[in-house]
Motif scaffolding. Sequence first.
Motif: not given
Length: 186
Positions: A78-81, A97-103, A116-122
Amino acid sequence: MIQPTYFTSDLHLSHENIIKYSRRPFSNAKHMNESLIENFNNTVPPNAITYIVGDVSFDKDIGNTISMLNQLNGKLVLISGNHDRRNLKIEGFRKCFSSIHELIDIKIDTYDITLCHYALLTWNKSHRGALMLHGHSHGSLKDDPNALRIDVGVDCHNYTPISFTQVKDIMSKKTWAPIDHHGADL
């Protein structure tokens, strides 16, 4: 040999209003849940890893969410939202989940990928052609043919996870161009 790898996001299990908000073709949340689980298991083999890039469930009954997650094939990361925040406090949810991350930055074959749950420009190594996979926008962001970034949410991919092979195919149709000063050193 590369482990079969899949990506998805924004399942919003049991979220009745997401059907209306995102114009999903389901009669109700139960129908949506059953369809998403069936699509997942018809796509993802049992030996695969699937990165769920946020917003798993909107169910107030965490036991129901856990039951649905336990029905899914393969290993889940999981990459948390934003809609996962309250569930992250519950041990039973976390154990799905085997692991959980924010990014997270991962490497598959020769590809560097930021999730990442959110779209990034860079993102990390974006100036070197790294890929960026996100959710959150439910397909509402215009695709940029010059950015190696895609929305892996179910609303963009026929309510089904997509494989790493599909990700590579989508990215191969893009003409990457760096957008910041980091690209000047290439």
